[in-house]
Design an enzyme around this catalytic site. Sequence first.
Site, PDB file in Angstrom:
ATOM      1  N   PHE A 242       0.811  -1.225   0.000  1.00  9.26           N
ATOM      2  CA  PHE A 242       0.000   0.000   0.000  1.00  9.26           C
ATOM      3  C   PHE A 242       0.840   1.268   0.000  1.00  9.26           C
ATOM      4  CE2 PHE A 242      -2.392  -3.251   2.504  1.00  9.26           C
ATOM      5  CZ  PHE A 242      -3.276  -3.591   1.508  1.00  9.26           C
ATOM      6  N   GLU A 692      -5.734   1.566  -8.047  1.00 11.80           N
ATOM      7  CA  GLU A 692      -5.959   2.735  -7.193  1.00 11.80           C
ATOM      8  C   GLU A 692      -7.150   3.568  -7.649  1.00 11.80           C
ATOM      9  OE1 GLU A 692      -1.456   3.192  -5.483  1.00 11.80           O
ATOM     10  OE2 GLU A 692      -2.050   4.525  -7.096  1.00 11.80           O
TER      11      GLU A 692
END
Lengths: 732, 316
Positions: A242, A692
């Site tokens: 992440f 994303e």
Amino acid sequence: MKFDTPATTNPIDRLAVVGKPTPRIDGPLKTTGTAPYAYERQDAVPDAAYGYVVGSSIAKGRIAAMDLADARAAPGVLAIVTAGNAGKLGKGEKNTATLLGGPEIEHYHQAIALVVAESFEQARAAATLVRVTYDRAGGAFDLARAKDGATKPEDGASDSEVGDFAGAFAAAPVTLDETYTTPDQTHAMMEPHATIAAWDGDRLTVWLSNQMIAWTTGDLARTLNMPKEKVRLISPFVGGGFGGKLFLRADTLLAALGARAAGRPVKVALQRPLMTNNTTHRPATIQRIRIGAERDGAITAIAHESWSGNLPGGDPETAVDQTKLLYAGANRLTALRLARLDLPEGNAMRAPGEAPGMMALEIAMDEMAEKLGLDPVEFRVRNDTQVDPGKPDRPFSRRQLVECLRQGADRFGWARRNPRPGESRDGRWLTGLGVAAAFRNNLLTRSAARVRLDGRGVVTVETDMTDIGTGSYTIIAQTAAEMMGVGLDRVTVRLGDSSFPASAGSGGQWGANNSTAGVYAACVKLREAVAGKLGFNSADAVFADGQVRAGNRGVPLAEAAGEDGLAAEDGIEYGDLDKRYQQSTFGAHFVEVGVDAATAEIRVRRMLAVCAAGRILNPLSARSQVIGAMTMGVGAALMEELAVDRRAGFFVNHDLAGYEVPVHADIPHQEVIFLDETDPISSPMKAKGVGELGLCGVGAAIANAVYNATGVRVRDYPVTLDKLLDRMPEVG
Amino acid sequence: MRPFTYERATSPAAAAAAVERNPGARFIAGGTNLLDLMKLEIETPVQLVDVNGLKLDSVEPTPDGGLRIGALVRNTDLAADPRVRRDYGVLSRALLAGASGQLRNKATTAGNLLQRTRCPYFYDTGQPCNKRQPGSGCAAIGGFSRQLAVIGGSDACIATHPSDMAVAMRALDATVETVRPDGAVRTIPVADLHRLPGDTPQIETALEHGELITAVALPKPAGGAQIYRKVRDRASYAFALVSVAAIVQPDGSGRVALGGVAPKPWRVEAAEAEMPRGAKAVAARLLAGAKPTDDNAFKLPLVERTLGAVLAEAKG
């Protein structure tokens, strides 16, 4: 391979393997617990000692004294590394704070020692015996207070202005001027940062959990003041990153130093309670948005300014970039300001920039639609643009935002939304629907791979690309299978090793398109080698069904490869297509929430994302990426917040009990639709990033749904019940 | 984690005696809290006395029509017990609102009562905490206190007790049965088990060193509508911001206990006289003298609203 003209028809377009929903080829390893993660590589390093990290308990100041005597004397202790005995260290290009602090302390839980012992328990016990005396210094820990002293970031590219924003905003008949805030957040990945380091003379091998092998190899060598050719990184499986594992972090540096000090391999995993303050986080933002529009809804002026903080040398959170591109409007302004804070280092996390930027912008759009008396979908559609609004001669390579909004509205039942907030009820729940656009840029970066065809007809791909749970193994295998005309069972993919050609790595949703384009380039070269060896004209050769054919002659690949096999290495390099065209990905998020009329607890009921992001290489793993991102959006909207202790200067809720992320019960129903799209401007794969995109806008769609349900507009994330409570209806 | 010795107790009295002999000894049952605290060296026992083999794991009827719950009955089993589900619904609901399935499978009845606070400053050994290190100060006061106490705290400590089960036990007027090192047994009303912090927040219960809880007794069923309402930011696996355990009779009388607001399950019997007058009146009495922080002042209206919803639900 240079990619500087739009892609034409190529072997990928056959879509025999690429584009098919394909279960992960690494799935069986994961589900049977046989995918070895960094900390578990006892097969490679059977005799590793254990390191335990000691973190600073002050945020800023100096270590006055450090007493290691008791810790050294503790059972099993082999070595203790501190800045005082580690020798002169350099600093990684990607690091802001140093990874081994002392005597100067730059942030809370900055590593100040590594205790190495025979067992983990011994190392941990001895670590508590390291006695440190500090000279505490004051620091700046409050963004709101530091905001007025914020300055332009040093890179100089922080402001943009088009037309006359101030004049147009003043003249607009309908305007909005609001401020939004997003909190500090932490990555909270399952697998902690972890490393095993082993020296062989002056050569160092590290097994680690890392997203960007080339960056980290360079920064580890730089920090240890050694040539990077003598450093090898191995990171084939990563249990979540992440953005938190883009860089060299303390686990890797300290494992290497610990192994040198102890004279044997050392393994280090950052302790969970240490990770939040020791590593990087997404910085908080304060964002001011102004929008001016004609009464028909046409935006004439739009401005987005964002303030964030960081340690000296750190970067701002680039929360305004999407506002340069997402909506039409002749007069525009964006600005970033950076305050100096002495909190831990702010850096990339889950769609940096756009994730917090869209959280603010897409509430503002909802508010503006209401002021205009327009449906929020319609308001966005009216302000679509097919060109970069700041540079109208620069078109988007492919932009289907309107199609995403329209199709999503249709699919979600948007027409049934009551535009008057606070009027829909289902038993004890106030219900509401919200929408937001999704937007994330598509980034191009060079990426290389090596492919080998062996005498059994097996194609092996090697690249330092990482699979951080995203599906890289599978889409790379699909790409190689398509290019070489073999089944997936004839492809082996090896990733995450610095001895392989350097790839794009995993970050910024750039991994899929760039790394597969690199594999494409290498496969083109391998096809040429095969064709050349057989005397085929490579342009005429068809690779299919395990054979290469030209005219009426067909040769099995295994035979073509021969006993010695054939190999090729190449990469994709980009020309200026991303200058001539704006490359972005688009989507629309729709959310239904219920808000408990008494307690104001917010629960998401259903979510839909419609994405237009180029060719979807593997609809199955892409869907997983998007639903994961939507889940992160729920976290960002409703619960994720690092609580800052503004006196002592640290994030207080630094474990998984205190920092809440969504659990299964929070995520009842998610749907994802991919529009049929190819983008020949992006790469030979005609793909773009998608992971994303699934996050950018979700938070605002939820906040807008909460507004629709309750009539309470919350502009400070996370949207928690305490921010609604005093405006909820009477109970009973 | 410091080295420690381990022994299995052979009887409750022997367990109590073993712990009493050693000031650094602790009982261990499910371990869901103690082991975590030992890893962080917040708890540093030199000896663990394992009570898991003591056969205190059954739920039996009592002569006066109540239930006697063995100290080692696991939370999962207690929540699923048909008698508990039928007659003590608030207890079953409270148990199922707590932790996760895995933790409930392991956690015991007595251990749940004795779990320690989740105050983040208690967990951070780099920070002062009077509960962890008496006299060092309280970093939570003036710090991040969203989860912490609005009532019952002191200048030394504003930690909350994290249990859901204990809140229901308090509403049910449960009593705790213990055995002391000399073999003597006593009963302690659950109301008196947990102490308020005052200036000794490290002393959390009325138990003496070595005193072992053997059972929790529930009086005969109270009837009425039994509701446990837990309010939290996410749908599961989170500690309560506020919780309400209520037993409401058809005539509107009843009992109310709160979780998430105080260092112990919070019940003020005098407030229950206000129940026919509604949630506002009850909440005002329950929380009279509350001293919230800026971070957690929302808990006051939240208690009132949650209680209002619970009373409305009880009315059907």
